[in-house]
Write an enzyme that holds these catalytic residues in place. Structure first.
Site, PDB file in Angstrom:
ATOM      1  N   GLU A 145     -16.837   3.024 -47.796  1.00 32.19           N
ATOM      2  CA  GLU A 145     -15.421   3.386 -47.708  1.00 32.19           C
ATOM      3  C   GLU A 145     -15.143   4.544 -48.657  1.00 32.19           C
ATOM      4  O   GLU A 145     -15.366   4.420 -49.851  1.00 32.19           O
ATOM      5  CB  GLU A 145     -14.588   2.172 -48.127  1.00 32.19           C
ATOM      6  CG  GLU A 145     -15.103   0.853 -47.559  1.00 32.19           C
ATOM      7  CD  GLU A 145     -14.588  -0.383 -48.306  1.00 32.19           C
ATOM      8  OE1 GLU A 145     -13.525  -0.319 -48.941  1.00 32.19           O
ATOM      9  OE2 GLU A 145     -15.270  -1.413 -48.258  1.00 32.19           O
ATOM     10  N   ASP A 204     -19.974  -5.555 -54.055  1.00 34.97           N
ATOM     11  CA  ASP A 204     -18.612  -4.995 -54.019  1.00 34.97           C
ATOM     12  C   ASP A 204     -18.497  -4.020 -55.188  1.00 34.97           C
ATOM     13  O   ASP A 204     -18.327  -4.430 -56.329  1.00 34.97           O
ATOM     14  CB  ASP A 204     -17.588  -6.149 -54.115  1.00 34.97           C
ATOM     15  CG  ASP A 204     -16.160  -5.677 -53.827  1.00 34.97           C
ATOM     16  OD1 ASP A 204     -15.961  -4.483 -53.565  1.00 34.97           O
ATOM     17  OD2 ASP A 204     -15.251  -6.536 -53.865  1.00 34.97           O
ATOM     18  N   HIS A 258     -11.377   2.372 -44.893  1.00 38.59           N
ATOM     19  CA  HIS A 258     -12.192   1.162 -45.130  1.00 38.59           C
ATOM     20  C   HIS A 258     -13.132   0.922 -43.941  1.00 38.59           C
ATOM     21  O   HIS A 258     -12.967  -0.047 -43.176  1.00 38.59           O
ATOM     22  CB  HIS A 258     -11.222  -0.008 -45.300  1.00 38.59           C
ATOM     23  CG  HIS A 258     -11.820  -1.248 -45.881  1.00 38.59           C
ATOM     24  ND1 HIS A 258     -12.973  -1.820 -45.411  1.00 38.59           N
ATOM     25  CD2 HIS A 258     -11.408  -2.025 -46.902  1.00 38.59           C
ATOM     26  CE1 HIS A 258     -13.235  -2.902 -46.122  1.00 38.59           C
ATOM     27  NE2 HIS A 258     -12.298  -3.056 -47.033  1.00 38.59           N
ATOM     28  N   ARG A 281      -1.864  -0.537 -43.152  1.00 43.59           N
ATOM     29  CA  ARG A 281      -2.753  -1.145 -42.162  1.00 43.59           C
ATOM     30  C   ARG A 281      -2.054  -2.232 -41.333  1.00 43.59           C
ATOM     31  O   ARG A 281      -2.633  -2.719 -40.363  1.00 43.59           O
ATOM     32  CB  ARG A 281      -4.031  -1.693 -42.818  1.00 43.59           C
ATOM     33  CG  ARG A 281      -3.843  -2.859 -43.763  1.00 43.59           C
ATOM     34  CD  ARG A 281      -5.191  -3.365 -44.293  1.00 43.59           C
ATOM     35  NE  ARG A 281      -5.036  -4.466 -45.233  1.00 43.59           N
ATOM     36  CZ  ARG A 281      -6.038  -5.222 -45.673  1.00 43.59           C
ATOM     37  NH1 ARG A 281      -7.276  -4.990 -45.273  1.00 43.59           N
ATOM     38  NH2 ARG A 281      -5.827  -6.195 -46.538  1.00 43.59           N
ATOM     39  N   GLN A 300      -2.344  -6.934 -50.627  1.00 42.48           N
ATOM     40  CA  GLN A 300      -3.715  -6.412 -50.733  1.00 42.48           C
ATOM     41  C   GLN A 300      -3.913  -5.195 -49.806  1.00 42.48           C
ATOM     42  O   GLN A 300      -3.585  -5.257 -48.627  1.00 42.48           O
ATOM     43  CB  GLN A 300      -4.674  -7.559 -50.362  1.00 42.48           C
ATOM     44  CG  GLN A 300      -6.062  -7.173 -49.915  1.00 42.48           C
ATOM     45  CD  GLN A 300      -7.080  -7.143 -51.055  1.00 42.48           C
ATOM     46  OE1 GLN A 300      -6.730  -7.226 -52.230  1.00 42.48           O
ATOM     47  NE2 GLN A 300      -8.333  -7.015 -50.693  1.00 42.48           N
ATOM     48  N   ARG A 335     -10.034  -7.435 -39.147  1.00 45.79           N
ATOM     49  CA  ARG A 335     -11.353  -7.387 -39.777  1.00 45.79           C
ATOM     50  C   ARG A 335     -12.324  -6.550 -38.965  1.00 45.79           C
ATOM     51  O   ARG A 335     -12.896  -6.996 -37.973  1.00 45.79           O
ATOM     52  CB  ARG A 335     -11.887  -8.821 -39.896  1.00 45.79           C
ATOM     53  CG  ARG A 335     -13.222  -8.930 -40.569  1.00 45.79           C
ATOM     54  CD  ARG A 335     -13.178  -8.640 -42.022  1.00 45.79           C
ATOM     55  NE  ARG A 335     -12.310  -9.557 -42.735  1.00 45.79           N
ATOM     56  CZ  ARG A 335     -11.769  -9.299 -43.937  1.00 45.79           C
ATOM     57  NH1 ARG A 335     -12.020  -8.158 -44.552  1.00 45.79           N
ATOM     58  NH2 ARG A 335     -10.978 -10.171 -44.528  1.00 45.79           N
TER      59      ARG A 335
HETATM   60  C1  BG6 Z   1     -13.076  -3.831 -50.200  1.00 43.68           C
HETATM   61  C2  BG6 Z   1     -12.858  -4.396 -51.583  1.00 43.68           C
HETATM   62  O1  BG6 Z   1     -12.624  -2.512 -50.151  1.00 43.68           O
HETATM   63  O2  BG6 Z   1     -12.320  -4.608 -49.258  1.00 43.68           O
HETATM   64  C3  BG6 Z   1     -13.222  -5.868 -51.605  1.00 43.68           C
HETATM   65  O3  BG6 Z   1     -13.628  -3.677 -52.524  1.00 43.68           O
HETATM   66  C4  BG6 Z   1     -12.450  -6.626 -50.534  1.00 43.68           C
HETATM   67  O4  BG6 Z   1     -12.959  -6.405 -52.892  1.00 43.68           O
HETATM   68  C5  BG6 Z   1     -12.701  -5.965 -49.195  1.00 43.68           C
HETATM   69  O5  BG6 Z   1     -12.886  -7.973 -50.511  1.00 43.68           O
HETATM   70  C6  BG6 Z   1     -11.961  -6.621 -48.022  1.00 43.68           C
HETATM   71  O6  BG6 Z   1     -10.606  -6.671 -48.262  1.00 43.68           O
HETATM   72  P1  BG6 Z   1      -9.647  -7.361 -47.222  1.00 43.68           P
HETATM   73  O7  BG6 Z   1      -8.267  -7.340 -47.816  1.00 43.68           O
HETATM   74  O8  BG6 Z   1      -9.689  -6.564 -45.954  1.00 43.68           O
HETATM   75  O9  BG6 Z   1     -10.172  -8.765 -47.026  1.00 43.68           O
END
Ligand code: BG6
Length: 281
Positions: free
Chosen positions: A255, A197, A152, A83, A78, A61
């Site tokens: 992003e 978002d 991101h 990554r 996701q 994060r």
């Molecule tokens: C953003 C998305 O790019 O990433 C969001 O638009 C998402 O919907 C966020 O919550 C974080 O994603 P993650 O998988 O790192 O928790």
């Protein structure tokens, strides 16, 4: 000018790039080719959560996760698998600006998830007050493949409640916190009053400079036309174990990527996408 290997945490080797006058540095991990830190004159410009989890297979994060080959949810985990894979160090250069290449290829695990042969290179080049990140995707398969991708980036801000993101006026966006409705940005700048978002389609192509408070500028290559703007807001941050209520005011994600539709790359063909991030003040 230097590139030095170091162990960020046990099992997470990294590289530290330092610019000649020592005033700028970047730290990145081989895991995810993940940039964790960018400092100019000792000021940290990227956000990394104090609750970030460093565990194989888990996303980190903060910093700059590289989203590939899938943005968001879908058939793959996701934001794809790039990554959470460990990349290899490639070429480094310490003449002029300092740069490094990291490489990732398909393996048994990726082929099970996504049955395509690929070679990725992430090139990072650090200058005095900016850095460039470029992703090259080579298709090493006998058939075309498709992907979506995104840098991101988590930027530090003094307070999300007073943060403004400029450069997206008049751009059409998908509002993910309002049932995926399509809207048009009518404000000169985006402000944050709660969970935000949004996917701004072709946001990087409207000719307006994309910036955070006129302090940091983000310039995307024409191959990365979309802009995602994200902050979870107080309630959602509270429920996210690796964020927490105390952290949501400290960052904004701006992003750039190619996410509204997929990039298609033919066999033995390649694609490049890049972002340049500049400190203006
Ligand atoms: C953003 C998305 O790019 O990433 C969001 O638009 C998402 O919907 C966020 O919550 C974080 O994603 P993650 O998988 O790192 O928790």
């Amino acid at each position: 000018m230097s590139v030095v290997e170091f162990e960020y945490k046990s099992g997470f080797p990294g590289l530290r790039l330092t610019h000649s006058n020592g005033d700028a540095s970047i730290e990145l991990l081989l895991y995810g080719a993940h940039v964790l830190s960018w400092t100019v004159q000792n000021k940290q410009l990227l956000f990394l959560s104090d609750r970030a989890v460093f565990e194989q297979g888990k996303a980190i994060r903060g910093g700059v996760p590289v989203v590939w080959p899938q943005f968001g949810p879908g058939p793959l985990p996701q934001h794809g698998f790039a990554r959470v894979k460990t990349w290899r160090v490639g070429k480094t250069n310490i003449d002029g600006d300092v740069s490094v290449d990291l490489n990732l290829e398909h393996d048994e695990e990726t082929l099970k998830l996504w049955p395509h042969k690929f070679h990725l290179t992430m090139t990072l080049r650090l200058s005095e007050k900016s850095f460039v990140q470029e992703l090259t995707v080579n298709n090493e398969d006998s058939e075309a493949f498709e992907f979506t991708t995104l840098f991101h980036t988590y930027f530090t801000v003094d307070d999300i409640k007073t943060t403004k993101v400029f450069g997206l006026n008049n751009v059409t966006y998908l509002d993910k916190v309002d049932g995926g409705k399509t809207k048009t940005e009518t404000n000169q700048s985006i402000e944050f009053t709660g969970e935000t978002d949004r996917v701004y389609k072709d946001g990087g192509k409207n000719g307006n400079p994309l910036s955070i408070d006129g302090r940091i500028q983000i310039i995307a290559s024409s191959t990365m036309p979309d802009v995602v703007v994200w902050n979870p807001g107080q309630e959602k941050a509270k429920g996210m174990a690796d964020v927490g209520e105390h952290n949501f005011p400290k960052y904004v994600c701006v992003e750039v990527g190619h996410v509204s539709d997929a990039v298609k790359v033919g066999p033995n063909q390649s694609w490049k996408g890049a972002q340049e991030i500049k400190l203006l003040q």
